[in-house]
Design a protein around this motif. Structure first.
Motif, PDB file in Angstrom:
ATOM      1  N   SER A 197      32.295  22.093  49.640  1.00 14.26           N
ATOM      2  CA  SER A 197      32.824  21.031  48.781  1.00 14.26           C
ATOM      3  C   SER A 197      34.015  20.347  49.427  1.00 14.26           C
ATOM      4  N   LEU A 198      34.921  21.141  50.001  1.00 10.98           N
ATOM      5  CA  LEU A 198      36.103  20.555  50.632  1.00 10.98           C
ATOM      6  C   LEU A 198      35.695  19.629  51.777  1.00 10.98           C
ATOM      7  N   ALA A 199      34.655  20.020  52.502  1.00  5.08           N
ATOM      8  CA  ALA A 199      34.168  19.174  53.596  1.00  5.08           C
ATOM      9  C   ALA A 199      33.551  17.877  53.089  1.00  5.08           C
ATOM     10  N   ARG A 200      33.025  17.901  51.843  1.00  5.32           N
ATOM     11  CA  ARG A 200      32.345  16.735  51.294  1.00  5.32           C
ATOM     12  C   ARG A 200      33.280  15.793  50.527  1.00  5.32           C
ATOM     13  N   TRP A 201      34.486  16.234  50.183  1.00  9.00           N
ATOM     14  CA  TRP A 201      35.393  15.357  49.434  1.00  9.00           C
ATOM     15  C   TRP A 201      35.684  14.046  50.177  1.00  9.00           C
ATOM     16  N   GLY A 219      37.001  27.107  35.390  1.00  5.45           N
ATOM     17  CA  GLY A 219      38.183  26.388  35.837  1.00  5.45           C
ATOM     18  C   GLY A 219      38.129  25.903  37.269  1.00  5.45           C
ATOM     19  N   HIS A 220      37.008  26.150  37.968  1.00  5.02           N
ATOM     20  CA  HIS A 220      36.889  25.796  39.378  1.00  5.02           C
ATOM     21  C   HIS A 220      35.931  24.628  39.604  1.00  5.02           C
ATOM     22  N   GLY A 221      35.417  24.037  38.517  1.00  4.48           N
ATOM     23  CA  GLY A 221      34.367  23.042  38.650  1.00  4.48           C
ATOM     24  C   GLY A 221      34.793  21.763  39.332  1.00  4.48           C
ATOM     25  N   PHE A 222      36.021  21.308  39.070  1.00  2.00           N
ATOM     26  CA  PHE A 222      36.449  20.041  39.652  1.00  2.00           C
ATOM     27  C   PHE A 222      36.470  20.122  41.176  1.00  2.00           C
ATOM     28  N   GLY A 223      37.141  21.125  41.713  1.00  2.00           N
ATOM     29  CA  GLY A 223      37.270  21.232  43.165  1.00  2.00           C
ATOM     30  C   GLY A 223      35.962  21.491  43.872  1.00  2.00           C
ATOM     31  N   THR A 224      35.027  22.198  43.222  1.00  2.00           N
ATOM     32  CA  THR A 224      33.759  22.537  43.868  1.00  2.00           C
ATOM     33  C   THR A 224      32.630  21.577  43.499  1.00  2.00           C
ATOM     34  N   ALA A 225      32.916  20.541  42.723  1.00  3.85           N
ATOM     35  CA  ALA A 225      31.871  19.646  42.231  1.00  3.85           C
ATOM     36  C   ALA A 225      31.036  18.989  43.333  1.00  3.85           C
ATOM     37  N   PRO A 226      31.644  18.495  44.431  1.00 16.09           N
ATOM     38  CA  PRO A 226      30.791  17.856  45.447  1.00 16.09           C
ATOM     39  C   PRO A 226      29.720  18.792  45.992  1.00 16.09           C
ATOM     40  N   GLY A 227      30.067  20.054  46.188  1.00 19.87           N
ATOM     41  CA  GLY A 227      29.089  21.010  46.683  1.00 19.87           C
ATOM     42  C   GLY A 227      28.159  21.507  45.593  1.00 19.87           C
ATOM     43  N   ALA A 228      28.704  21.753  44.401  1.00 18.54           N
ATOM     44  CA  ALA A 228      27.890  22.279  43.308  1.00 18.54           C
ATOM     45  C   ALA A 228      26.826  21.280  42.873  1.00 18.54           C
ATOM     46  N   GLY A 229      27.203  20.004  42.791  1.00 21.54           N
ATOM     47  CA  GLY A 229      26.221  18.996  42.429  1.00 21.54           C
ATOM     48  C   GLY A 229      25.102  18.886  43.440  1.00 21.54           C
TER      49      GLY A 229
END
Length: 438
Positions: A79-83, A397-407
């Motif tokens: 996710s961090l790589a995709r932000w 509580g972790h959904g915002f930061g991991t959203a790009p990867g989770a989606g």
């Protein structure tokens, strides 16, 4: 309600048919719809209230890998790589910046805990490293030198603006061909030959072969309507923001007692790290065995509270028919009152440890209900007992930061593409595999 969410115009009409229906217009549902739309899939996003009306606009705005459960680190790293890619693709300023995040430790026990996490996480390629108190003072000028013995620092971690990101993604998904309906609650599902055939909404039915439930704190209730047991509870987070404060720290910091991050408007979002409240509701008793291990190990992070939520949810838990009014229409948006006591405690502690914040001008306070699983790790999975039905929920509580990867991961599972990361840690079946101690 958090008042600064950017508005999104809904599509003009409910379609008769779609390839994938996504239930829930929070950050995870929107990220899933966006990822699907980018591949040319016909996707319809259905939201009972407004896009990002609940926790997705009320969170801290951290985009972090640091401190994650080891099972979440690959997803957080992806996710961090995709932000940055997300920020570029949306053509809107979502406030993403790699400013670094620190976990400041008040004593050697806390520092040891962070050292142990780093030893487990290092082989994933995290940029985290330990700082002593002198190094911490250099990275975070103005910190009381006697308040902390050191910190865990992750320079690659960053921040984005929660009230902007999900609406921007929703608009982009619509430009890519997605259909989006707000004020359109999904009441239930229709099946044919044992698999999903349609979603039933308050405005009519939509035929589909695949459904993703990204309902956040509402997911367990919806699953129970389908006869699926999803152990999940709600936790109240209380947050506040300041007026613009020139000259303050750019990096975000969390410690026992408070946390902060700089906002795009020059103010700060401040909360109490470890000040979450767990309202006692009917699900507290229904899932007591599942959550006992967490209650025993996380007493300082989650405090039980008895309030009006007990009676509200007792009403919600009554059965409803798909052609009648559902609980999702009776309460369109979860808008809890923040805890004045928790925020007062955070204000006191941040002023003592970081003198820059000693004279705060608080311009707003709000609360949000966080969807939590027994192991604080999300469910991102297809449900074998109901073919065509998928879950993306329980992000704790972790959904915002991991959203790009989770989606993207959820989109991969729906379409049968190679998963972005190994989905095994997020399997739904792990709850049935668990054996909670009575």
């Amino acid at each position: 309600m958090y008042p600064h969410i950017q508005t999104v115009e809904s599509s003009p009409a409910l379609p008769d048919e779609t390839d994938v229906a996504v239930i829930g217009g929070g950050i995870i549902g929107v990220a899933t719809a966006w990822a699907l739309a980018r591949t040319g899939v016909r996707v319809t996003l259905l939201e009972k209230g407004v896009i990002a009306g609940e926790q997705s606009s009320r969170n801290w705005g951290w985009c972090r890998t640091m401190g994650r459960d080891e099972r979440e680190i690959p997803l957080a790293m992806a996710s961090l790589a995709r932000w940055p890619e997300l920020a570029a693709a949306l053509s809107e300023d979502i406030g993403f910046k790699r400013t670094g995040i620190l976990y400041a430790c008040r004593n050697e026990a806390e520092l040891t805990q962070q050292r142990e996490w780093l030893a487990r996480a290092r082989h994933y390629g995290v940029s985290s490293r330990l700082l002593d108190s002198a190094e911490l003072a250099r990275y975070m000028p103005g910190v009381d030198p006697g308040a902390f013995v050191g910190a865990l620092y992750t320079p690659d971690d960053g921040r984005a603006e929660p009230d902007v990101v999900a609406p921007a993604m929703a608009r982009s998904a619509m430009r890519l061909g997605a259909t989006l309906l707000q004020q359109c609650a999904v009441r239930g599902l229709e099946t044919r030959a044992g698999r999903v055939h349609a979603v039933v909404t308050e405005r009519g039915r939509v035929r589909t072969q695949a459904v993703v439930l990204a309902g956040g704190a509402w997911s367990s209730l919806f699953c129970r309507h389908l006869g699926i047991r999803l152990p999940q509870l709600k936790v109240l987070g209380s947050v506040m923001r300041t007026a613009p404060m020139p000259g303050g720290p750019d990096a975000a910091l969390g410690t026992s007692g408070f946390s902060f991050r700089k906002r795009a408007d020059g103010g700060y979002t401040i909360s109490h790290r470890g000040g979450s409240l767990a309202p006692i509701v009917p699900d507290s008793f229904r899932y007591l065995r599942d959550f006992l291990p967490m209650m025993r190990t996380s007493r300082e992070e989650f405090r039980l509270r008895l309030d009006a939520r007990l009676w509200q949810e007792a009403w919600h838990h009554r059965r409803w028919s798909d052609d009648g009014v559902s609980p999702f229409e009776r309460e369109r948006v979860l808008d809890p009152v923040p805890s004045a006591r928790v925020l007062k405690e955070a204000t006191r502690q941040i002023g003592e440890a970081v003198p820059f914040f000693r004279d705060l001008e608080i311009t707003q306070r709000w609360g949000g209900l966080i969807d939590v699983t027994p192991d604080a790790v999300p469910v991102i999975d297809a449900i074998d007992t109901l073919p065509g039905f998928h879950l993306a929920t329980g992000f704790s509580g972790h959904g915002f930061g991991t959203a790009p990867g989770a989606g993207q991961l959820m989109a991969d599972l729906v379409t049968g593409n190679t998963p972005l990361v190994d989905p095994t840690p997020y399997r739904f079946s792990r709850f049935a595999e668990a054996d909670p101690t009575p």
